[in-house]
Design an enzyme around this catalytic site. Structure first.
Site, PDB file in Angstrom:
ATOM      1  N   SER A   1       0.794  -1.233   0.000  1.00 48.70           N
ATOM      2  CA  SER A   1       0.000   0.000   0.000  1.00 48.70           C
ATOM      3  C   SER A   1       0.827   1.284   0.000  1.00 48.70           C
ATOM      4  CB  SER A   1      -0.957   0.025   1.194  1.00 48.70           C
ATOM      5  OG  SER A   1      -0.248   0.226   2.397  1.00 48.70           O
TER       6      SER A   1
ATOM      7  N   LYS B   1       0.891   4.939   6.846  1.00 49.43           N
ATOM      8  CA  LYS B   1       0.267   5.717   5.773  1.00 49.43           C
ATOM      9  C   LYS B   1       0.889   7.111   5.745  1.00 49.43           C
ATOM     10  CE  LYS B   1      -2.757   2.501   4.855  1.00 49.43           C
ATOM     11  NZ  LYS B   1      -2.529   1.641   3.731  1.00 49.43           N
TER      12      LYS B   1
END
Length: 179
Positions: free
Chosen positions: A32, A80
């Protein structure tokens, strides 16, 4: 013998103190965050920055109850990029497909060439004390966009930040500072 035992105890205490107050290692579990971080990378989170978030930071945070239901067996810690913080209005997308923060186009040099900033449209204001986070690999990331209807609206409390990612330590071929 006693001196050796004392030395072992002191070293163990020092290791625990470093992990708690200085840096903490994490393994990147998915793609990701590509191309900056790759699945299997071992990263260090700078604990001096815990509980803080700035736009552009790569952060490790506790996603329990926000990104992963409590007791779901999914990973507790997530990595993230912070795109927006409390008070910011984050919108996607302009006619050119860009994300904006308070009406200004978000420059995203960390995205792989040809990556669409988002296939999900949104227009929201981030509440104080929260952050809006996205994976760099937008086609393969569970992030704030995919959690808009979940508790917290996809925005994670800043106090859940464990630390900012500042380096890759494994594999050795990728070791070094994260840009």
């Amino acid at each position: 013998m006693v001196v050796a035992a004392v030395c072992v105890v002191v070293l163990l205490l020092a290791a625990v103190a470093v992990r708690q107050f200085v840096v903490q290692p994490f393994r990147v579990p998915s793609a990701s965050m590509e191309p900056v971080l790759q699945a299997g990378d071992v990263i260090l989170a700078d604990r001096a920055d815990r509980g803080t978030a700035r736009r552009g930071d790569l952060v490790v945070f506790d996603g329990s109850g926000y990104f992963a239901p409590s007791g779901s067996g999914s990973g507790r810690y997530w990595v993230k990029r912070v795109v927006a913080v409390g008070g910011d209005r984050v919108t996607c997308c302009t006619d050119d497909g860009a994300i904006t923060i308070d009406g200004q186009v978000l420059e995203e040099p960390y995205l792989a060439p040809g990556t669409e900033p988002s296939s999900i449209e949104f227009d929201l204001r981030v509440p104080e004390g929260r952050m809006f986070v996205l994976g760099d690999n937008r086609d393969d990331s569970t992030d704030s966009r995919s959690m808009l209807g979940a508790p917290g609206g996809g925005m994670v409390p800043v106090d859940r930040v464990v630390g900012t990612v500042d380096r890759i330590v494994w594999p050795l071929t990728r070791a070094g500072a994260v840009r």
